[in-house]
Design a protein around this motif. Structure first.
Motif, PDB file in Angstrom:
ATOM      1  N   ILE A 148       0.924  -1.394   0.176  1.00 50.31           N
ATOM      2  CA  ILE A 148       0.154   0.011  -0.117  1.00 50.31           C
ATOM      3  C   ILE A 148       1.110   0.777  -0.197  1.00 50.31           C
ATOM      4  O   ILE A 148       0.520   2.607  -0.478  1.00 50.31           O
ATOM      5  N   ALA A 149       2.478   1.427   0.133  1.00 54.11           N
ATOM      6  CA  ALA A 149       3.351   2.309   0.679  1.00 54.11           C
ATOM      7  C   ALA A 149       4.428   2.088  -0.254  1.00 54.11           C
ATOM      8  O   ALA A 149       5.170   3.417  -0.535  1.00 54.11           O
ATOM      9  N   THR A 167      -3.889  -5.940  -1.837  1.00 51.96           N
ATOM     10  CA  THR A 167      -4.269  -5.912  -1.022  1.00 51.96           C
ATOM     11  C   THR A 167      -3.742  -6.191   0.470  1.00 51.96           C
ATOM     12  O   THR A 167      -1.717  -6.753   0.559  1.00 51.96           O
ATOM     13  N   ASP A 168      -3.560  -5.212   0.889  1.00 52.90           N
ATOM     14  CA  ASP A 168      -2.800  -4.515   2.567  1.00 52.90           C
ATOM     15  C   ASP A 168      -3.378  -4.480   3.413  1.00 52.90           C
ATOM     16  O   ASP A 168      -5.660  -3.593   3.190  1.00 52.90           O
ATOM     17  N   HIS A 169      -3.551  -4.498   4.408  1.00 50.37           N
ATOM     18  CA  HIS A 169      -4.017  -3.774   5.713  1.00 50.37           C
ATOM     19  C   HIS A 169      -3.988  -2.573   6.455  1.00 50.37           C
ATOM     20  O   HIS A 169      -4.945  -2.607   7.302  1.00 50.37           O
ATOM     21  N   LEU A 183      -6.897  -3.400  -2.771  1.00 52.50           N
ATOM     22  CA  LEU A 183      -7.966  -3.849  -1.534  1.00 52.50           C
ATOM     23  C   LEU A 183      -7.199  -3.802  -0.531  1.00 52.50           C
ATOM     24  O   LEU A 183      -6.635  -4.095   0.039  1.00 52.50           O
ATOM     25  N   ASN A 184      -8.294  -2.257   0.753  1.00 54.97           N
ATOM     26  CA  ASN A 184      -7.565  -2.619   1.781  1.00 54.97           C
ATOM     27  C   ASN A 184      -8.388  -1.578   2.152  1.00 54.97           C
ATOM     28  O   ASN A 184      -9.140  -0.102   2.199  1.00 54.97           O
ATOM     29  N   CYS A 190     -13.793   3.175   0.902  1.00 51.33           N
ATOM     30  CA  CYS A 190     -14.236   2.108   1.425  1.00 51.33           C
ATOM     31  C   CYS A 190     -15.297   2.176   2.402  1.00 51.33           C
ATOM     32  O   CYS A 190     -15.527   1.957   3.132  1.00 51.33           O
ATOM     33  N   PRO A 191     -17.187   1.220   1.619  1.00 48.90           N
ATOM     34  CA  PRO A 191     -17.913   1.211   1.989  1.00 48.90           C
ATOM     35  C   PRO A 191     -17.639  -0.350   2.828  1.00 48.90           C
ATOM     36  O   PRO A 191     -18.780  -0.309   3.496  1.00 48.90           O
TER      37      PRO A 191
END
Length: 777
Positions: A148-149, A167-169, A183-184, A190-191
């Motif tokens: 993500i970064a 895909t990350d959190h 996808l995070n 993001c709902p």
């Protein structure tokens, strides 16, 4: 007084809400209080929390980017494209990777993986890995638990015509990488209803979406549970469901790799969140920390039981190596820490040559656990002169800000409030240490250097039962934001106490209630045993558990901290190995006090023991009372004028025992004096033998009465002959120094040597003057 290691803070809750919830759900007040404290004060929400089996997964398509990511994967599978999963080397990373590889394989994808090497590649995706993927014919890259970064790898993939799905959190930066889909749940707009998923949780949501119902393997949830618990994400909401279902699967039989790992971690025992967090996850992490995470991933991907056992054995060996290295580094770092602590540093920068970079963060955590202050451990590369480090902090000190304030000494740094990494030149370490300690000195107050235990409630021994503990188990699985409940047992008398374990490292006590007793065990508390007295009332904080042995089940407290309020009195009056006992006090800041100078000589403590004199001042908070005072008032003065005293080691040595010899009654004196007046004169020794034979009195008692009459002037004694004084002056027995001294000695022995320890403790407590009394004086 025995101080606790931590500051105890009791959670405050609305007791009316507690009562309503207890009545509504028909649960104990204690369980209701825990639910309210965790934010579940509504009956319906609390009911859902208690019954994980009724929870449902959220719709994966509610996550921003899911539709595009799933469609692209479906297209790639349909066209036989090469897909590569970019993973990470920690437990969350390898479980995320395993989830997605297994899901893609299940739907017929051509899939491979790449996990960076901690030492060679560093964290996250990198341009070199993308370029290699291009050479290998990969047309779709999917990152898990990372990316993500990292903008550069995403840009590289775009240039090379590779579709790139992240895909990350982790927290997204302001500027997101250019990717086909992201996808995070934490990204803007993001709902998705739950933002706290782990990397494995996000991978699971993608797997649930791309796999048809008949292709989705429910055992993937076990992988997600490991990643979720290991990564310390909040164990609430959907994470709670993942953990609950994953643990259930593991305990019923899961993937071969998980089963083999479970056997290494806990044997045949059931797996809970603690087993994952403290046993299974460290073994998975050991691969990436010590060498390469590929071993851990291979374990989670294999379907061969024999191979799984061999790989689990390999991980276990790596973990043992990791622990040995951590212990060595921590020991070397601790030697430095003790020096800096002694000079008053509130933050520690510890450095060593070629310390293993994969484990210095764990070593830093161990030092934090011992000294409770921010710790940075640096590993110096002997060849380059550059040190790479890892830091861990405490509540009240923002580690990232501390590094920012001292950044002039650093080459680079990054991290957050509680953990960070940094690079520094060897020549700058001294200046950095000084500057970092100065920042900490400005920020941290003395109270900040005492760790805090947050306690869920105060209970009595009688409150606790197996039935209550079984009800509390409904709050499991426990973890971040849903910790195991901590209870405080307030001032319970001790029924038993002792040390257990191979080296007596653990403390085992039994606490008394009004109607029942409670066993409590403190792992690592064995060194507290000499500081406890059997007459203490103990306050303890700990977790509740059930001890099952030989078919019996009973409640047990797993001690996290202890304290004793008020004074402590140690009964050493009849101890046989008293010299060994006193040797233990030398290192314990205890004043050794003798009222008689010859007592110091008897114990070979000349120059060590303090000899009583009026107005004596004692600087310590503990005193060993070596012998008896000449009179009660002397000990009253010592205790009353030194109000800081709170530990009393009672020895009360006396060379002669008067208490058990018969002290003559007044009638004895009357009879003996009548005999003297009748005989007028006689040989004392011969008469004593005659009286002893006739009356059954001891010669010691008769000698005492003779000396009393002599001191009162009733008789004269010359050359062994007693002669009556025909004209004595009337005087009471108490005018005799011998009579008073003997009676006082007996009273002193009765009070201090032979009274029950509870009475002695009560007497000592009664002599303590409180601070206001000294002010008034």
């Amino acid at each position: 007084m025995l101080k606790s290691k931590n500051h105890w803070k009791i959670k405050k809750v609305d007791e009316e809400k507690v009562q309503r919830l207890s009545e509504s759900l028909h649960i104990s007040v204690i369980t209701a209080r825990l639910l309210v404290a965790r934010g579940f004060d509504d009956a319906e929400r609390a009911k859902r929390f208690l019954h994980c089996e009724r929870m449902k997964f959220y719709d994966s398509m509610k996550m921003k980017g899911m539709n595009d990511a799933a469609a692209r994967i479906t297209e790639a599978v349909a066209h036989g494209e090469q897909i590569r999963v970019f993973g990470d080397y920690d437990a969350d990373g390898v479980t995320s990777t395993a989830i997605l590889i297994r899901a893609l394989t299940a739907i017929g994808a051509q899939v491979s993986f790449y996990i960076p090497n901690r030492f060679r590649d560093g964290y996250g995706p990198n341009v070199g890995a993308v370029e290699q993927a291009k050479k290998d014919g990969v047309t779709l890259i999917i990152t898990v638990d990372s990316g993500i970064a990292a903008s550069d790898p995403a840009e590289c993939a775009k240039r090379m015509g590779i579709d790139y799905v992240i895909t990350d959190h982790h927290e997204p930066p302001e500027q997101l990488p250019e990717a086909f889909a992201i996808l995070n749940p934490k990204q803007k707009d993001c709902p998705y209803p739950f933002k706290g998923l782990s990397g494995a949780g996000v991978a699971l949501k993608l797997a649930q979406e791309i796999c048809p119902a008949d292709a989705f393997n429910e055992k993937l949830i076990a992988l997600a549970a490991i990643g979720t618990i290991a990564d310390l994400v909040p164990l609430v909401d959907e994470n709670r469901l993942i953990a609950y279902l994953g643990l259930k699967t593991m305990n019923e039989g899961s993937l071969p790799g998980i089963d083999a790992l479970k056997m290494k971690a806990s044997g045949a025992s059931a797996v809970d969140s603690d087993v994952i967090g403290f046993q299974m996850a460290p073994r998975l992490n050991a691969a990436g920390r010590m060498d390469d995470a590929r071993v851990a991933l291979e374990l989670l991907l294999t379907d061969d039981k024999s191979e799984a056992v061999a790989l689990a054995e390999q991980l276990d060996s790596l973990n043992q190596d990791r622990r040995a290295i951590v212990d060595r580094i921590a020991k070397e770092a601790d030697a430095q820490a003790a020096e800096y602590i002694s000079r008053g540093d509130k933050a520690l920068v510890l450095a060593g040559t070629n310390w293993h970079q994969g484990v210095i963060g764990i070593a830093a955590s161990k030092i934090v656990g011992k000294y409770y202050r921010p710790v940075i451990i640096l590993s110096i590369d002997k060849e380059t002169g550059i040190a790479k480090g890892s830091g861990r902090s405490i509540d009240g000190f923002n580690l990232y800000q501390g590094l920012k304030d001292t950044s002039s000494h650093l080459i680079q740094f990054g991290g957050h409030q509680m953990a960070a990494g940094m690079t520094v030149a060897k020549s700058e370490i001294g200046a950095f240490r000084q500057a970092f300690a100065a920042v900490a000195d400005q920020v941290l107050q003395p109270e900040d250097l005492v760790p805090q235990l947050t306690i869920d409630g105060i209970s009595t021994v009688d409150d606790l039962s197996v039935e209550l503990i079984e009800e509390l188990a409904k709050l499991a699985p426990f973890g971040t934001d849903n910790p195991r409940p901590l209870f405080q047992i307030e001032q319970a008398p001790l029924a038993k106490m002792g040390a257990v374990g191979r080296n007596n490292n653990h403390l085992k006590v039994t606490l008394k209630g009004n109607e029942k007793e409670l066993e409590a065990i403190g792992f690592g508390f064995g060194n507290w045993l000499p500081r406890l007295s059997p007459n203490d009332h103990l306050a303890a904080v700990g977790e509740l558990g059930i001890n099952e042995w030989n078919g019996f089940r009973k409640a047990q407290l797993l001690i996290r901290d202890l304290r004793v309020e008020g004074i402590q009195v140690y009964d050493w009056r009849s101890v046989r190995d008293i010299h060994e006992k006193m040797a233990q006090l030398a290192d314990d800041s205890v004043t050794l006090l003798a009222f008689q100078p010859e007592t110091a000589a008897h114990f070979q403590l000349e120059g060590v023991a303090k000899i009583y004199e009026p107005g004596i001042s004692i600087s310590t908070d503990a005193v060993a009372l070596l012998d008896l005072p000449n009179e009660e008032a002397q000990l009253e003065e010592v205790i009353g004028e030194n109000p800081q005293l709170n530990r009393f080691y009672c020895i009360f040595y006396h060379s002669e025992d008067h208490y058990f010899s018969v002290f003559p009654e007044r009638d004895h004196f009357v009879w003996y004096y009548a005999l003297i007046r009748k005989r007028h004169s006689f040989d004392v020794r011969a008469m004593m033998r005659q009286i002893a034979g006739y009356k059954g009195w001891s010669e010691q008692s008769i000698s005492l009465m003779t000396q009393v009459f002599f001191e009162l002037g009733f008789v004269k004694i010359e050359k062994g002959f007693l002669t009556e004084n025909p004209s004595p002056v009337k005087a009471p027995l108490t005018s005799s120094e011998t009579y008073c001294k003997e009676r006082m000695q007996r009273e002193l022995e009765a009070r201090f040597c032979y009274s029950p320890i509870g009475e002695l403790k009560q007497w000592i407590a009664g002599q303590i003057k409180h601070e206001d009394e000294h002010v008034l004086k």
